[in-house]
Design an enzyme around this catalytic site. Structure first.
Site, PDB file in Angstrom:
ATOM      1  N   GLY A 169       0.637  -1.341   0.067  1.00 36.56           N
ATOM      2  CA  GLY A 169      -0.216  -0.070   0.023  1.00 36.56           C
ATOM      3  C   GLY A 169       0.815   1.450   0.065  1.00 36.56           C
ATOM      4  O   GLY A 169       2.078   1.346  -0.413  1.00 36.56           O
ATOM      5  N   GLY A 170       0.319   2.634   0.659  1.00 33.44           N
ATOM      6  CA  GLY A 170       1.042   3.567   0.642  1.00 33.44           C
ATOM      7  C   GLY A 170       2.416   3.391   1.343  1.00 33.44           C
ATOM      8  O   GLY A 170       3.382   4.492   1.248  1.00 33.44           O
ATOM      9  N   GLY A 404      22.882  13.498 -29.694  1.00 28.27           N
ATOM     10  CA  GLY A 404      22.480  13.991 -28.333  1.00 28.27           C
ATOM     11  C   GLY A 404      23.285  13.431 -27.159  1.00 28.27           C
ATOM     12  O   GLY A 404      23.607  14.082 -26.000  1.00 28.27           O
ATOM     13  N   ALA A 405      23.376  12.133 -27.338  1.00 27.81           N
ATOM     14  CA  ALA A 405      24.054  11.261 -26.408  1.00 27.81           C
ATOM     15  C   ALA A 405      25.603  11.856 -26.091  1.00 27.81           C
ATOM     16  O   ALA A 405      25.798  11.875 -24.844  1.00 27.81           O
ATOM     17  CB  ALA A 405      24.310   9.819 -26.693  1.00 27.81           C
TER      18      ALA A 405
HETATM   19  C1  HXC Z   1      -3.236  -4.438  11.961  1.00 28.48           C
HETATM   20  C2  HXC Z   1      -2.310  -6.295  11.005  1.00 28.48           C
HETATM   21  C3  HXC Z   1      -2.075  -5.747   9.870  1.00 28.48           C
HETATM   22  C4  HXC Z   1      -2.666  -4.236   9.496  1.00 28.48           C
HETATM   23  C5  HXC Z   1      -1.215  -7.678   9.549  1.00 28.48           C
HETATM   24  N1  HXC Z   1      -1.685  -7.493  10.942  1.00 28.48           N
HETATM   25  N2  HXC Z   1      -1.240  -6.519   9.016  1.00 28.48           N
HETATM   26  N3  HXC Z   1      -2.981  -5.883  11.989  1.00 28.48           N
HETATM   27  N4  HXC Z   1      -3.285  -3.747  10.821  1.00 28.48           N
HETATM   28  N5  HXC Z   1      -2.413  -3.579   8.652  1.00 28.48           N
HETATM   29  C6  HXC Z   1      -1.548  -8.480  12.055  1.00 28.48           C
HETATM   30  C7  HXC Z   1      -2.497  -9.699  11.675  1.00 28.48           C
HETATM   31  O1  HXC Z   1      -3.774  -9.465  12.167  1.00 28.48           O
HETATM   32  C8  HXC Z   1      -1.858 -10.672  12.641  1.00 28.48           C
HETATM   33  O2  HXC Z   1      -2.301 -10.447  13.770  1.00 28.48           O
HETATM   34  C9  HXC Z   1      -0.317 -10.391  12.545  1.00 28.48           C
HETATM   35  O3  HXC Z   1      -0.343  -9.088  12.014  1.00 28.48           O
HETATM   36  C10 HXC Z   1       0.412 -11.267  11.563  1.00 28.48           C
HETATM   37  O4  HXC Z   1      -0.553 -11.261  10.134  1.00 28.48           O
HETATM   38  P1  HXC Z   1      -0.859 -12.583   9.297  1.00 28.48           P
HETATM   39  O5  HXC Z   1      -1.936 -11.981   8.314  1.00 28.48           O
HETATM   40  O6  HXC Z   1      -1.002 -13.441  10.222  1.00 28.48           O
HETATM   41  O7  HXC Z   1       0.556 -12.669   8.459  1.00 28.48           O
HETATM   42  P2  HXC Z   1       0.810 -13.370   6.962  1.00 28.48           P
HETATM   43  O8  HXC Z   1       0.009 -14.186   6.899  1.00 28.48           O
HETATM   44  O9  HXC Z   1       2.313 -13.547   6.933  1.00 28.48           O
HETATM   45  O10 HXC Z   1       0.163 -12.120   6.069  1.00 28.48           O
HETATM   46  C11 HXC Z   1       0.929 -10.861   6.058  1.00 28.48           C
HETATM   47  C12 HXC Z   1       0.171  -9.822   5.318  1.00 28.48           C
HETATM   48  C13 HXC Z   1      -1.267  -9.935   5.701  1.00 28.48           C
HETATM   49  C14 HXC Z   1       0.214 -10.270   3.654  1.00 28.48           C
HETATM   50  C15 HXC Z   1       0.988  -8.386   5.427  1.00 28.48           C
HETATM   51  O11 HXC Z   1      -1.280  -9.502   7.246  1.00 28.48           O
HETATM   52  C16 HXC Z   1      -1.928  -8.491   5.018  1.00 28.48           C
HETATM   53  O12 HXC Z   1      -2.447  -8.660   4.057  1.00 28.48           O
HETATM   54  N6  HXC Z   1      -2.339  -7.775   5.996  1.00 28.48           N
HETATM   55  C17 HXC Z   1      -2.819  -6.281   5.379  1.00 28.48           C
HETATM   56  C18 HXC Z   1      -2.096  -5.655   4.512  1.00 28.48           C
HETATM   57  C19 HXC Z   1      -2.758  -4.378   3.996  1.00 28.48           C
HETATM   58  O13 HXC Z   1      -3.718  -4.362   3.377  1.00 28.48           O
HETATM   59  N7  HXC Z   1      -2.508  -3.148   4.882  1.00 28.48           N
HETATM   60  C20 HXC Z   1      -2.907  -2.075   4.684  1.00 28.48           C
HETATM   61  C21 HXC Z   1      -2.280  -1.648   3.379  1.00 28.48           C
HETATM   62  S1  HXC Z   1      -2.802   0.030   2.873  1.00 28.48           S
HETATM   63  P3  HXC Z   1      -2.224 -11.804  14.920  1.00 28.48           P
HETATM   64  O14 HXC Z   1      -2.566 -10.988  16.280  1.00 28.48           O
HETATM   65  O15 HXC Z   1      -3.305 -12.753  14.232  1.00 28.48           O
HETATM   66  O16 HXC Z   1      -0.815 -12.311  14.753  1.00 28.48           O
HETATM   67  C22 HXC Z   1      -1.835   1.023   3.960  1.00 28.48           C
HETATM   68  C23 HXC Z   1      -2.009   2.448   3.562  1.00 28.48           C
HETATM   69  C24 HXC Z   1      -0.882   3.085   3.890  1.00 28.48           C
HETATM   70  O17 HXC Z   1      -0.984   0.592   4.516  1.00 28.48           O
HETATM   71  C25 HXC Z   1      -1.184   4.456   3.656  1.00 28.48           C
HETATM   72  C26 HXC Z   1      -0.073   5.339   3.547  1.00 28.48           C
HETATM   73  C27 HXC Z   1      -0.321   6.781   2.712  1.00 28.48           C
END
Ligand code: HXC
Length: 514
Positions: A169-170, A404-405
């Site tokens: 993401g971001g 140009g290069a």
């Molecule tokens: C809160 C999160 C989290 C998040 C993971 N966890 N991402 N908690 N916010 N964004 C937590 C899970 O709930 C889990 O908690 C632990 O971290 C491990 O995650 P898993 O899913 O079990 O791990 P894995 O299978 O390895 O998968 C990793 C992952 C997946 C691919 C990163 O967790 C995922 O898709 N997360 C969300 C990614 C996402 O969409 N993020 C937002 C992006 S947008 P527990 O307690 O169960 O261990 C963004 C905007 C930023 O970031 C903007 C900036 C401008």
């Protein structure tokens, strides 16, 4: 019971546990180290001083049943690499997936402020699920504040990102602003939207590694500057890179005494560079003959390999080298090569690293794709970067410099400080074959033996229009030098310009074509 119950030792011990044994085990099973193990591997032994060990995450995420974790999923502090101070943050995936909440973000921002204030490189170890969902706008704010600091730090301190897990993401935009991005094959991924969102929106199918793994970003997108097989190798790469960089924009890079004689003749170069202008050779062989001890630290090795950029030392002083690579696409300049070189040149200029440009290129790449994708806009970046750079700029034309290069590749016209060419170099508006066909179309059409006539005319063109002595005569080259003198003359030129000063008209900043 308060989260702070217990003796200092007990509290420290529990704070250092991260997400606990199970999550640590899972991290290891995925071929990843924990944040603390990574810091130990990266820094000089025993130099890490943690800042913010007892920071705890905000109540919002605690309310979600995930508990209040010390450190809030990121370890921050100061340490040393190659005995020089660095500031580090390492996201801890075992704590809430290393997600960025308010306190997590504040800790990173604090480390960034300290790095800027104290003029030391910033290194971010990224392994995170992105914005912490439970903390809503506060996690977005945290990212925004990190991005802001990345921009403030740009050109002030070197910023290095090491991607060691997901960076989605971001979140990708913080590393993207930093100077160098390291990735690890198989375990690190960077993407704006993941495979599932892509499937939903565009109906395209792709898995994570092909979408945003180290391979694709190192070879295709240009997002990553380095790709390594494992974390330990990536950390070694960071240590090597830092050995060429200064701590900040007010200090020059460390010069080290060279054991390689400054006046070492380089006759081997004549054998490496073929006389025939269309025969390929590896420019990296030329670089290794020229520089101290043959040591060259290449950047973005597999991205736009038609241009080579990286750091070396000459007489112990760090130089940034930009060189056309005749071994790939004849060393032509295209969109990606222009982007790669321009960004590298600007980095060198930011940090007082002199530029050595080695020229052997037939020109810009012709083609509809290149035109439509904006070679005009991208090629202009190189002109901008060279013209803007006020560090010493030394250029050597080895063989071809057409069109140009010729201008773009560190020419005198863009304020090159010392411009050299070898005697056999060709500098002209275009190559002999193309030029002869345009200038002598009618004679060639009427000739009894057009090929013989073309050869003869091409030879005359080389001597009368493309000879480097013509450019030297105009003052566009400072000297024509023999291949065997190349190392000595380049080192001498670097010495001459080591205290160079340039005044430019006052302005806020230029407007580089992006
Ligand atoms: C809160 C999160 C989290 C998040 C993971 N966890 N991402 N908690 N916010 N964004 C937590 C899970 O709930 C889990 O908690 C632990 O971290 C491990 O995650 P898993 O899913 O079990 O791990 P894995 O299978 O390895 O998968 C990793 C992952 C997946 C691919 C990163 O967790 C995922 O898709 N997360 C969300 C990614 C996402 O969409 N993020 C937002 C992006 S947008 P527990 O307690 O169960 O261990 C963004 C905007 C930023 O970031 C903007 C900036 C401008």
């Amino acid at each position: 019971m308060s989260v702070f119950s217990g003796s200092l030792d007990e509290l420290r011990k529990s704070a250092r546990l991260g997400g606990g044994d199970q999550r640590v085990q899972r991290q290891h099973q995925q071929g990843k180290q924990t944040a603390r193990e990574r810091i130990d591997l990266l820094l000089d032994p025993g130099t890490f001083q943690e800042i913010g060990l007892f920071a705890v995450n905000s109540l919002h995420s605690a309310g979600n049943g995930t508990g209040r974790a010390f450190g809030d999923g990121v370890i921050t502090g100061k340490g040393k690499i190659n005995d020089q101070p660095v500031y580090v943050f390492a996201q801890d995936f075992t704590v809430k997936g290393g997600s960025v909440g308010k306190v997590h973000g504040r800790k990173i921002a604090r480390i960034m402020d300290l790095a800027i204030q104290n003029g030391a490189p910033l290194i971010g170890l990224n392994d995170s699920g992105g914005a912490r969902i439970q903390e809503g706008v506060n996690s977005l704010a945290a990212y925004g504040e990190i991005f802001y600091r990345n921009v403030q730090a740009s050109g002030v301190i070197p910023q290095i990102s090491i991607i060691l897990g997901p960076c989605a993401g971001g979140a990708v935009y913080s590393p993207a602003i930093t100077d160098f991005v390291f990735m690890v094959e198989g375990t690190s991924q960077m993407f704006i939207t993941g495979p599932e969102v892509i499937r939903e929106v565009t109906q395209e199918e792709i898995e994570l590694e092909s979408l945003g793994g180290a391979g694709i970003h190192h070879t295709h997108s240009g997002v990553a500057h380095f790709s390594y097989k494992d974390e330990a190798q990536a950390f070694e790469g960071v240590r090597q890179l830092l050995s060429f960089l200064p701590a900040n924009n007010l200090t020059p890079p460390l010069s080290i005494p060279s054991l390689d004689p400054t006046d070492r003749p380089t006759p081997e170069l004549e054998d490496i560079v073929p006389d025939k202008t269309d025969e390929p050779y590896d420019i990296k062989e030329v670089i290794s003959i020229l520089v101290d001890g043959g040591e060259f630290f290449e950047i973005q090795k597999d991205y736009a390999p038609n241009i080579v950029v990286g750091f070396s030392r000459l007489n112990g002083q760090v130089v940034g080298i930009v060189a056309n690579q005749p071994d790939h696409l004849a060393g032509v300049l295209d969109i990606n090569a222009s982007d790669k070189a321009a960004r590298f040149i600007r980095f060198c200029d930011n940090f007082h690293i002199p530029l050595l440009t080695l020229v052997d290129t037939p020109g810009f790449l012709p083609g509809i794709d290149q035109e439509h994708e904006g070679i005009i806009r991208h090629g202009a970046k190189m002109i901008f970067a060279y013209a803007e750079a006020s560090v010493p700029k030394i250029t050597l034309i080895l063989r071809k410099a057409y069109g140009g290069a010729y201008i773009v590749m560190g020419s005198k016209h863009l304020a090159g400080d010392q411009n050299f060419a070898w005697p056999e170099a060709e500098i002209a508006v275009m190559g002999p074959q193309g030029a002869v066909k345009i200038l002598h179309r009618k004679e060639l059409a009427q000739a009894a033996d057009p090929q013989a006539l073309q050869r003869e005319l091409a030879q005359s063109y080389r001597e009368n229009l493309a000879s480097p002595f013509l450019a030297a005569g105009e003052g566009y080259l400072d000297d024509i030098i023999a291949p065997l003198e190349s190392r000595a003359r380049i080192i001498h030129a670097l010495e001459t310009f080591q205290n160079k000063r340039v005044s430019v008209p006052q302005r806020k900043h230029g407007n580089i074509p992006l």
